[in-house]
Scaffold this motif. Sequence first.
Motif, short mmCIF file in Angstrom:
data_model
loop_
_atom_site.label_atom_id
_atom_site.label_comp_id
_atom_site.label_asym_id
_atom_site.label_seq_id
_atom_site.Cartn_x
_atom_site.Cartn_y
_atom_site.Cartn_z
N GLU A 239 63.15 102.05 28.18
CA GLU A 239 63.39 101.07 27.04
C GLU A 239 61.97 100.08 27.13
O GLU A 239 61.44 99.76 26.14
N LEU A 240 61.84 99.56 28.44
CA LEU A 240 60.90 98.77 28.46
C LEU A 240 59.37 99.49 29.25
O LEU A 240 58.35 98.98 28.77
N ALA A 241 59.57 100.54 29.85
CA ALA A 241 58.47 101.18 30.53
C ALA A 241 57.78 102.00 29.35
O ALA A 241 56.41 102.12 29.47
N ASP A 242 58.27 102.39 28.43
CA ASP A 242 57.83 103.17 27.36
C ASP A 242 56.72 102.54 26.43
O ASP A 242 55.94 103.00 25.80
N ILE A 243 57.04 101.03 26.28
CA ILE A 243 56.33 100.21 25.69
C ILE A 243 55.17 99.47 26.59
O ILE A 243 54.53 98.55 26.09
N GLY A 244 55.16 99.68 27.80
CA GLY A 244 53.88 99.26 28.60
C GLY A 244 54.28 98.39 29.57
O GLY A 244 53.33 97.93 30.31
N PHE A 245 55.43 98.02 29.69
CA PHE A 245 55.75 96.83 30.71
C PHE A 245 55.92 97.57 32.12
O PHE A 245 56.47 98.75 32.28
N THR A 246 55.35 96.98 33.22
CA THR A 246 55.39 97.37 34.38
C THR A 246 56.86 97.33 35.08
O THR A 246 57.37 96.08 35.35
N THR A 247 57.79 98.20 35.43
CA THR A 247 59.05 98.22 35.73
C THR A 247 59.29 98.91 36.83
O THR A 247 58.68 99.93 37.35
N ILE A 248 60.30 98.42 37.80
CA ILE A 248 60.76 99.18 38.89
C ILE A 248 62.34 98.72 39.11
O ILE A 248 62.82 97.54 38.22
N LYS A 249 62.98 99.32 39.61
CA LYS A 249 64.73 98.96 39.51
C LYS A 249 65.07 98.19 40.91
O LYS A 249 64.59 98.27 41.98
N PHE A 250 66.03 97.23 40.77
CA PHE A 250 66.82 96.87 41.57
C PHE A 250 68.25 96.77 41.10
O PHE A 250 68.36 96.21 40.15
N MET A 251 69.30 97.48 41.95
CA MET A 251 70.43 97.88 41.63
C MET A 251 70.14 98.37 40.24
O MET A 251 69.63 99.53 40.08
N MET A 252 70.98 97.94 39.08
CA MET A 252 70.89 98.34 37.70
C MET A 252 69.92 98.00 36.99
O MET A 252 70.00 98.21 35.63
N ALA A 253 69.20 96.77 37.35
CA ALA A 253 68.38 95.90 36.67
C ALA A 253 66.91 96.46 36.65
O ALA A 253 66.56 96.89 37.78
N ASP A 254 66.14 96.35 35.41
CA ASP A 254 64.59 96.47 35.55
C ASP A 254 64.19 95.19 36.22
O ASP A 254 64.08 94.18 35.73
N VAL A 255 63.37 95.22 37.19
CA VAL A 255 62.55 94.25 37.70
C VAL A 255 61.12 94.40 36.99
O VAL A 255 60.32 95.29 37.11
N VAL A 256 60.76 93.43 36.17
CA VAL A 256 59.51 93.49 35.48
C VAL A 256 58.66 92.33 35.74
O VAL A 256 58.83 91.17 36.10
N LEU A 257 57.09 92.84 36.17
CA LEU A 257 56.34 91.90 36.29
C LEU A 257 55.70 91.30 35.07
O LEU A 257 55.31 91.83 34.23
N ASP A 258 56.00 90.07 35.05
CA ASP A 258 55.69 89.34 33.80
C ASP A 258 54.86 88.01 34.20
O ASP A 258 54.90 86.99 33.58
N GLY A 259 53.88 88.40 35.09
CA GLY A 259 52.79 87.70 35.57
C GLY A 259 51.43 88.14 35.25
O GLY A 259 51.39 88.01 34.01
N GLY A 260 50.70 88.51 35.95
CA GLY A 260 49.44 89.32 35.62
C GLY A 260 48.61 88.40 34.80
O GLY A 260 48.56 87.09 35.04
N ILE A 261 47.57 88.86 34.05
CA ILE A 261 46.50 88.01 33.57
C ILE A 261 47.25 87.29 32.50
O ILE A 261 47.77 87.77 31.49
N GLY A 262 47.16 85.90 32.55
CA GLY A 262 47.77 85.24 31.38
C GLY A 262 49.24 84.96 31.48
O GLY A 262 49.96 84.67 30.32
N GLY A 263 49.80 85.57 32.27
CA GLY A 263 51.58 85.50 32.44
C GLY A 263 52.16 84.12 32.42
O GLY A 263 51.42 83.29 32.95
N ASP A 264 53.02 84.36 31.84
CA ASP A 264 53.90 82.80 31.81
C ASP A 264 54.79 82.50 32.64
O ASP A 264 55.53 81.43 32.68
N ALA A 265 55.41 83.60 33.47
CA ALA A 265 56.35 83.56 34.59
C ALA A 265 56.08 82.54 35.43
O ALA A 265 54.88 82.44 36.18
N PRO A 266 56.67 81.60 35.70
CA PRO A 266 56.55 80.37 36.82
C PRO A 266 55.98 80.93 38.40
O PRO A 266 56.77 82.06 38.37
N ALA A 267 55.47 80.10 38.78
CA ALA A 267 54.98 80.94 40.38
C ALA A 267 56.21 80.88 41.08
O ALA A 267 56.90 80.13 41.02
N ASN A 268 56.30 81.77 42.06
CA ASN A 268 57.33 82.01 43.05
C ASN A 268 58.46 81.95 42.41
O ASN A 268 59.48 81.10 43.04
#
Length: 326
Positions: A239-268
Motif C-alpha cells: 500500500e505504501l511501498a507501491d507509491i514510493g515510500f521507503t518501508t520495512i516491517k517492525f512486527m506488523m507495522a510499516d516502518v517508514v522513513l519520513d525524513g530524507g530531503i526536506g522531511g518533516d519528521a522531528p529529529a531523533n
Amino acid sequence: MPFANADISDIIATTIQSRSGVIADNVTHNNALLTRLRQRGKTKPFSGGNVILQELSFSSNTNAMYYSGYEVLRIDPQDVISASQWDIKQAACAVTVSGLETIQNAGKEQIIDLIDARMEVAESSMQNLISTGVYSDGTGSGGKQITGLQSIVSNAPTTGTVGGINRANYAFWRNQTYDFSVDAGASASATNIYRGFNLLWARCTRGSDTPDLILVDNTFWEFYLASLQNVARFAGDSELADIGFTTIKFMMADVVLDGGIGGDAPANTAYFVNSDYLFFRPHRERNFVALGDERMSTNQDAVVRLMGFAGNMTCSGARFQGTAFE
C-alpha cells in the motif's frame, strides 16, 4: 482600469476546480501518515459546525456482569461516549496572473499552460504546508497551523489540553512514550533501539489493537536498519511501498522513513501510529478548491484566485498512539 483579459479569471477558477481532487490526492500522497489514513478510510470530510467533533469511547459499560438464574441485572444509565473537539484550521495559496502576462501569453492554450504551471507550484506549496503541519504541535503561524503529531502524540502526555480534553485530568487521553534517556538510561543507538521499539509496541497494544505505522526520522531509520544486520529484512506492505515510500516491517507495522530531503519528521523521534484512531477531516466545500470570486486590486492590472483548505487532524484514541524519543 479593467483587467486585460477578463476571461482569465474563469480559466483559473475552472482549472482549480477541475484539479481539486487531484490536488487533494497528491497532498495525501506527499505524506505517509495522510496516505495511510486515506487508505484506511480515515479521511472523513465534515459539512459544518464551529468545531470538528470526533466521537470517542472513554469508559467501559459497568452493566456488564455475570449472573445466575433470576438474579436482577444491572440497567444503570451509562455515559460512555463523548467527543473531542478540534478547531477548524484554514490554509490558502494564491494563483495570480498579471495583465502583461496575459497579453504575452496570447491564445487560450498558452494561458492554460501558464496557469497549469502556476497551479503545479501552488499544489506543491500546499502539499508542503499541510505535510509540515501533520508533524507540528499546531502552534505555528500564531496557532493557525493544523494540529499535528507533536501535539496529539506528545513527549509529555500528562500535560496540556488536546482536542478540548485536559490530559492532566484524564489518563485515557494520554499517549504512550519511550524516552531512551530515562527508560534505557542512554541515548538511542543501533544496540538499544529494537528493545525500545519492543517496549513501546507493548505499551500501545490492547489485544488486536496495535500500531500499523511507525514514522521515523533519518537518525532512527539508520539505527533501526543497523539493528537488523543479523536478521532478515523484508519490505513493508505494498500500500505504501507501491507509491514510493521507503518501508520495512517492525512486527506488523510499516516502518517508514519520513525524513530524507526536506522531511518533516522531528529529529531523533519515532511515532507509533494506530490509524484506527486518527483522522484527517477536511471540510466538504474547502478541500483544496477555488475560493469564491476573483480578487482584483484597484490599482493593479492583475487577477488573483485562491486555492483553499479548511479542516484539521483529529484523534479518538490517544492512548493507542506512542512516541519514542531521546
